[in-house]
Design an enzyme around this catalytic site. Structure first.
Site, short mmCIF file in Angstrom:
data_model
loop_
_atom_site.label_atom_id
_atom_site.label_comp_id
_atom_site.label_asym_id
_atom_site.label_seq_id
_atom_site.Cartn_x
_atom_site.Cartn_y
_atom_site.Cartn_z
CB SER A 19 2.13 -37.88 -13.39
OG SER A 19 2.82 -38.22 -14.59
CB CYS A 20 -2.02 -40.73 -14.83
SG CYS A 20 -2.32 -39.07 -15.54
CB THR A 21 1.33 -38.68 -18.44
OG1 THR A 21 0.01 -38.13 -18.57
CG2 THR A 21 1.99 -38.69 -19.80
CG ASN A 66 -12.01 -32.41 -10.29
OD1 ASN A 66 -13.00 -32.16 -10.97
ND2 ASN A 66 -11.98 -33.39 -9.41
CG ASN A 104 -6.78 -39.92 -17.33
OD1 ASN A 104 -7.25 -40.19 -18.44
ND2 ASN A 104 -7.41 -39.15 -16.47
#
Length: 477
Positions: free
Chosen positions: A287-289, A319, A452
């Protein structure tokens, strides 16, 4: 004597203008990617090139001028180079560090000796890539792949796969979303469409738009696409069974998921555990995090040791949330994203251990979704194995951002005035806000910004390059 700053600026502008065609020719003819301390100068404006040099002064405290890098670029242009990534700024610094004991040309030649008269590009056809899904990450991946098309011998974006929108002008709408972006600005270049053949031409790159209702229903070979890596941007399928449907298609060979994978799928954070990439046919880019915090955690753990800690992410809405209040299966996420701060869960803290096993069981995590469309902030509250100070910790992470294997993952900012919008378009996985660092004995609090969307897409692209075998040697090493 007072320095004529304006005259100096105009001279630097003229030199930067002279650099642009050389940079472009090296890239198109030799697939040589040039940068200044990690800041790419390919397809950049005069101002962008000068700002890349200014960055060095802000971080290192030393000036770096285009007057110094231009002669290096001129020397490189005379050499028959093979594909590589060459940092002009670091070559200049290396030359100064060796006390200029030889001529600049001799020094540059010795540094790039390993890529002089190397393998030519003429017989290379490149790696076909298909974007399955064309949402936020899909469109940013398209921008990155088009930007790095080079001479067409590396990674080649061949197609995007989407569900039919039902509108007669569906292709125009898809192209329009690629052309203009409310967060990341206008596409750098030109976009044309061929509605009869469902084609988008972006900066000369021919992209086939394929309409399909499922990942196992496309014959890519009928479009001349073979052995393609499918980048699944939908997030719908996250396990081997679901993602394996892509591999049933003719012309598809491997799959890269732009979300955390489930089961036995390797979750890769480039720069941390990318050595695990072998011949896997299905991989996840996490994931981005997870990408934002894992490199910093690895760096801190390697030097100071991490006993335990808590990760709090202040994350822009996505979204997955509702624009205004409406039913949502998740707790609190049904409330209007643009109107509220929303406490929610995050799996990033536990997911870190998939890329960095030594963090297993050491972290807890939570998240607050906030009313901003992009750029998030991770707050790392850590208990270290040894005491340190703000200066020692910051200086260490600054060095890691410039001179380590994590230099593409960790960025560093030294300003009391930065806010989230300043990091839109940042290509690193995470950016340490050094002025916000808190240290008291063995306890520290670190603030890590991350785009992100785009920063994460750059990480995905790095994994893609390694899968495709197009991650070229870095100079200086």
């Amino acid at each position: 004597m007072v320095k004529d700053v304006f005259k100096d600026w105009k001279e630097c502008e003229a030199i930067a203008e002279s650099m642009i065609p050389i940079i472009g020719k090296l890239y198109r003819d030799h697939n040589v990617i040039t940068s200044v301390y990690g800041r790419s100068v390919i397809n950049r404006s005069v101002i962008d090139i000068i700002k890349a040099h200014k960055f060095v002064q802000k971080i290192l405290g030393d000036e770096l001028s285009v007057r110094e890098t231009y002669p290096v670029l001129e020397i490189l242009s005379t050499l028959n180079l093979s594909p590589s990534r060459i940092d002009l700024g670091k070559l200049v610094r290396g030359y100064h560090d060796c006390k200029m004991s030889q001529s600049l040309e001799e020094y540059v030649r010795s540094e790039v000796a390993s890529v002089i008269n190397g393998k030519a590009l003429d017989n290379r056809t490149g790696q076909d890539v298909v974007l399955y899904g064309f949402g936020r990450i899909g469109r940013l991946m398209a921008r990155l792949l088009i930007e790095r098309a080079g001479g067409g011998e590396g990674i080649n974006l061949r197609a995007i796969v989407v569900r039919s929108g039902g509108a007669k002008n569906d292709l125009q709408k898809r192209a329009g979303l690629l052309r203009r972006d409310s967060v990341h600005g206008s596409f750098r270049g030109t976009i044309d469409i061929d509605e009869e053949n469902n084609l988008i031409y972006a900066n000369g790159v021919k992209i086939q738009v394929i309409y399909s209702n499922g990942p196992d229903q496309v014959d890519y070979t009928q479009y001349g696409i073979n052995n393609a890596i499918i980048i699944d941007n939908t997030g719908i399928w996250r396990d081997e069974a679901g993602l394996g449907q892509h591999l049933k298609c003719l012309g598809a060979s491997r799959v890269l998921l732009t979300a955390p994978g489930k089961g036995n799928i390797k979750n890769i954070v480039y720069g941390v555990n990318s050595g695990l990439i072998k011949e896997d046919v299905i991989l996840s880019a996490a994931s981005c995090t997870t990408n934002a915090i894992t490199p910093v955690l690895k760096a801190i753990n390697d030097c100071f040791g991490v006993e335990n800690g808590h990760v709090e992410t202040v994350h822009s809405y996505t979204n997955d949330q509702n624009l205004i209040d409406n039913y949502h299966k998740g707790e609190r996420r049904g409330r209007g994203a643009a109107l509220n701060m929303v406490i929610t869960e995050t799996g990033a803290a536990s997911a870190v251990a998939k890329a960095l096993p030594e963090m297993e069981g050491k972290l807890t995590g939570s998240s607050i979704r906030v009313p901003t469309p992009n750029v998030s902030l991770a707050i790392l509250n850590l208990n270290l194995s040894q005491a340190t100070t703000v200066d020692k910790l910051n200086n260490y992470l600054r060095e890691m951002s410039l001179h380590s294997d994590l230099k593409k993952q960790i960025d560093y900012v030294n300003s009391t005035e930065v806010v989230s919008s300043d990091f839109v378009g940042n290509r690193n996985a995470g950016i340490l806000d050094s002025r916000a660092t808190i240290v008291k004995g063995t306890r520290c609090v670190l603030y890590v910004w991350y785009d992100n969307e785009f920063g994460y897409s750059c990480q995905v692209n790095r994994i893609l390059q390694q899968m495709a075998g197009t991650m070229h040697p870095a100079i200086p090493a």
